[in-house]
Design a protein around this motif. Structure first.
Motif, PDB file in Angstrom:
ATOM      1  N   GLU A 112       0.917  -1.297  -0.060  1.00 47.17           N
ATOM      2  CA  GLU A 112       0.037  -0.088   0.051  1.00 47.17           C
ATOM      3  C   GLU A 112       0.759   1.291   0.212  1.00 47.17           C
ATOM      4  O   GLU A 112       0.513   2.344  -0.888  1.00 47.17           O
ATOM      5  CB  GLU A 112      -0.875   0.053   1.295  1.00 47.17           C
ATOM      6  N   ALA A 113       1.802   1.265   0.918  1.00 46.19           N
ATOM      7  CA  ALA A 113       2.603   2.545   0.889  1.00 46.19           C
ATOM      8  C   ALA A 113       3.648   2.771  -0.240  1.00 46.19           C
ATOM      9  O   ALA A 113       3.661   3.955  -0.660  1.00 46.19           O
ATOM     10  CB  ALA A 113       3.353   2.421   2.071  1.00 46.19           C
ATOM     11  N   ASN A 114       3.873   1.628  -0.812  1.00 49.98           N
ATOM     12  CA  ASN A 114       5.032   1.842  -1.831  1.00 49.98           C
ATOM     13  C   ASN A 114       4.509   0.640  -2.742  1.00 49.98           C
ATOM     14  O   ASN A 114       5.122  -0.495  -2.548  1.00 49.98           O
ATOM     15  CB  ASN A 114       6.338   1.947  -1.470  1.00 49.98           C
ATOM     16  N   HIS A 115       3.495   0.685  -3.714  1.00 45.74           N
ATOM     17  CA  HIS A 115       3.141  -0.602  -4.449  1.00 45.74           C
ATOM     18  C   HIS A 115       4.272  -1.316  -5.308  1.00 45.74           C
ATOM     19  O   HIS A 115       3.918  -2.260  -5.811  1.00 45.74           O
ATOM     20  CB  HIS A 115       2.218  -0.235  -5.204  1.00 45.74           C
ATOM     21  N   SER A 116       5.590  -0.488  -5.275  1.00 51.46           N
ATOM     22  CA  SER A 116       6.479  -1.221  -6.317  1.00 51.46           C
ATOM     23  C   SER A 116       7.381  -2.058  -5.545  1.00 51.46           C
ATOM     24  O   SER A 116       8.581  -2.602  -5.796  1.00 51.46           O
ATOM     25  CB  SER A 116       7.371  -0.156  -6.735  1.00 51.46           C
ATOM     26  N   GLN A 117       7.050  -2.385  -3.998  1.00 48.72           N
ATOM     27  CA  GLN A 117       8.008  -2.974  -3.275  1.00 48.72           C
ATOM     28  C   GLN A 117       7.122  -4.049  -2.485  1.00 48.72           C
ATOM     29  O   GLN A 117       7.059  -3.940  -1.402  1.00 48.72           O
ATOM     30  CB  GLN A 117       8.755  -1.926  -2.291  1.00 48.72           C
ATOM     31  N   PRO A 118       6.348  -5.092  -3.177  1.00 49.57           N
ATOM     32  CA  PRO A 118       5.619  -6.062  -2.535  1.00 49.57           C
ATOM     33  C   PRO A 118       6.439  -7.033  -1.723  1.00 49.57           C
ATOM     34  O   PRO A 118       7.800  -7.356  -1.958  1.00 49.57           O
ATOM     35  CB  PRO A 118       5.177  -6.838  -3.754  1.00 49.57           C
ATOM     36  N   CYS A 119       5.886  -7.523  -0.835  1.00 54.13           N
ATOM     37  CA  CYS A 119       6.557  -8.660   0.137  1.00 54.13           C
ATOM     38  C   CYS A 119       5.711  -9.940   0.272  1.00 54.13           C
ATOM     39  O   CYS A 119       4.517 -10.047   0.429  1.00 54.13           O
ATOM     40  CB  CYS A 119       6.518  -7.891   1.491  1.00 54.13           C
ATOM     41  N   VAL A 120       6.515 -11.076   0.341  1.00 53.60           N
ATOM     42  CA  VAL A 120       6.166 -12.338   0.459  1.00 53.60           C
ATOM     43  C   VAL A 120       6.836 -13.119   1.503  1.00 53.60           C
ATOM     44  O   VAL A 120       8.038 -12.583   1.679  1.00 53.60           O
ATOM     45  CB  VAL A 120       6.293 -13.392  -0.841  1.00 53.60           C
ATOM     46  N   ILE A 121       6.416 -14.083   2.397  1.00 52.68           N
ATOM     47  CA  ILE A 121       7.240 -14.451   3.527  1.00 52.68           C
ATOM     48  C   ILE A 121       7.060 -16.226   3.342  1.00 52.68           C
ATOM     49  O   ILE A 121       5.856 -16.692   3.009  1.00 52.68           O
ATOM     50  CB  ILE A 121       6.773 -14.139   4.792  1.00 52.68           C
ATOM     51  N   LEU A 122       8.187 -16.785   3.808  1.00 53.44           N
ATOM     52  CA  LEU A 122       8.210 -18.249   3.813  1.00 53.44           C
ATOM     53  C   LEU A 122       8.562 -18.953   5.189  1.00 53.44           C
ATOM     54  O   LEU A 122       9.336 -18.221   5.982  1.00 53.44           O
ATOM     55  CB  LEU A 122       9.353 -18.606   2.701  1.00 53.44           C
ATOM     56  N   ARG A 123       7.850 -20.008   5.647  1.00 55.87           N
ATOM     57  CA  ARG A 123       8.100 -20.408   6.837  1.00 55.87           C
ATOM     58  C   ARG A 123       8.030 -22.000   6.753  1.00 55.87           C
ATOM     59  O   ARG A 123       7.035 -22.690   6.563  1.00 55.87           O
ATOM     60  CB  ARG A 123       6.903 -20.035   7.695  1.00 55.87           C
ATOM     61  N   PRO A 124       9.034 -22.735   7.086  1.00 55.80           N
ATOM     62  CA  PRO A 124       9.251 -24.074   6.971  1.00 55.80           C
ATOM     63  C   PRO A 124       8.933 -24.796   8.330  1.00 55.80           C
ATOM     64  O   PRO A 124       9.142 -24.224   9.341  1.00 55.80           O
ATOM     65  CB  PRO A 124      10.881 -24.263   6.769  1.00 55.80           C
ATOM     66  N   PRO A 170      10.659 -20.211  12.295  1.00 54.00           N
ATOM     67  CA  PRO A 170      11.337 -19.119  11.912  1.00 54.00           C
ATOM     68  C   PRO A 170      10.980 -18.556  10.474  1.00 54.00           C
ATOM     69  O   PRO A 170      10.066 -19.456   9.708  1.00 54.00           O
ATOM     70  CB  PRO A 170      12.931 -19.759  11.605  1.00 54.00           C
ATOM     71  N   LEU A 171      11.320 -17.353  10.124  1.00 57.82           N
ATOM     72  CA  LEU A 171      10.825 -17.084   8.676  1.00 57.82           C
ATOM     73  C   LEU A 171      11.959 -16.697   7.764  1.00 57.82           C
ATOM     74  O   LEU A 171      12.974 -15.957   8.133  1.00 57.82           O
ATOM     75  CB  LEU A 171       9.869 -15.719   8.848  1.00 57.82           C
ATOM     76  N   ILE A 172      11.852 -16.622   6.387  1.00 55.82           N
ATOM     77  CA  ILE A 172      12.698 -16.167   5.593  1.00 55.82           C
ATOM     78  C   ILE A 172      12.163 -15.131   4.499  1.00 55.82           C
ATOM     79  O   ILE A 172      11.121 -15.133   4.198  1.00 55.82           O
ATOM     80  CB  ILE A 172      13.280 -17.231   4.831  1.00 55.82           C
ATOM     81  N   GLY A 173      12.975 -13.792   4.459  1.00 56.62           N
ATOM     82  CA  GLY A 173      12.579 -12.658   3.635  1.00 56.62           C
ATOM     83  C   GLY A 173      13.560 -12.702   2.553  1.00 56.62           C
ATOM     84  O   GLY A 173      14.602 -12.755   2.600  1.00 56.62           O
ATOM     85  N   LEU A 174      12.916 -12.585   1.380  1.00 59.10           N
ATOM     86  CA  LEU A 174      13.592 -12.336   0.157  1.00 59.10           C
ATOM     87  C   LEU A 174      13.353 -10.958  -0.515  1.00 59.10           C
ATOM     88  O   LEU A 174      11.915 -10.999  -0.875  1.00 59.10           O
ATOM     89  CB  LEU A 174      13.389 -13.590  -0.967  1.00 59.10           C
TER      90      LEU A 174
END
Length: 210
Positions: A112-124, A170-174
């Motif tokens: 929303e704040a900056n639509h050109s920087q989307p975020c996705v998250i991974l959890r094993p 734990p989580l990984i951010g790319l």
């Protein structure tokens, strides 16, 4: 936090944070076999003329879940050390602050704040090491620059998965920058474990910024 340089792209900046969570999740290709889920989707198209809440809300729920657990039950968590394998009376904490770039609720996860920087998250749910790159040669050219936070893989003290209400996976951010506008990029992530062929069940997701 570590940085992996993958090619050079042009256009807007996009951040993808891959997270698998206990809130409603969507399993990636191969994810069900190796215990990894992803939020908010495996196919993301970011356009400032569209409602992006479907991406933001699942990530907000994840953040709120982790913050509530660690705030209301602070005495059951500990910052674990590399020499530890597990704790008998406490759980190893995972702090949302360890995620970097726009993968934060105060930044609307880059949607929303900056639509050109989307975020996705991974959890094993089991010990893994993750390596990601563009799937095809054209994807490798367009994927731009990738930053991984907080780690590519996880210490043993987070595993095995514990059926406890206090356990935090734990989580990984790319974080991806320099994705070209209007080009869909297919990302392939190989999952490395002691008993898994990384090429057998890779994870795949697509990201596009219009």
């Amino acid at each position: 936090m570590s940085r992996l340089m993958i090619g050079v792209g042009v256009g807007v900046v996009a951040v993808v944070l891959l997270i698998a969570v206990l809130v409603p999740v969507l399993l990636l290709t191969g994810g069900e076999d190796i215990g990894i889920a992803v939020l908010p989707a495996t196919s993301i198209v970011v356009n400032n003329k569209k409602d992006l809440s479907k991406y933001v809300e699942p990530l907000n729920k994840l953040h709120e879940e982790y913050m509530k657990k660690t705030t209301e039950n602070a005495d059951v968590y500990s910052v674990c050390q590399p020499s530890q394998t597990k704790l008998d009376d406490k759980h190893c904490i995972f702090k949302m602050a360890w995620l970097q770039a726009t993968c934060k609720m105060e930044n609307d996860w880059g949607y929303e704040a900056n639509h050109s920087q989307p975020c996705v998250i991974l959890r094993p749910s089991k010990v893994v090491w993750v390596s990601c790159e563009g799937e095809a040669e054209e994807d490798k050219k367009n994927i731009g620059e990738m930053t991984v936070s907080p780690w590519h893989g996880f210490p043993l003290y987070y595993f095995p998965y514990q059926p406890s209400p206090h356990y935090l996976q734990p989580l990984i951010g790319l974080s991806f920058s320099k994705l070209p506008s209007g080009v869909e990029v297919s990302v392939l992530c190989r999952i490395w474990t002691v008993d898994t062929d990384p090429d057998k069940n890779p994870l795949r997701f697509n990201i596009k910024v219009d």
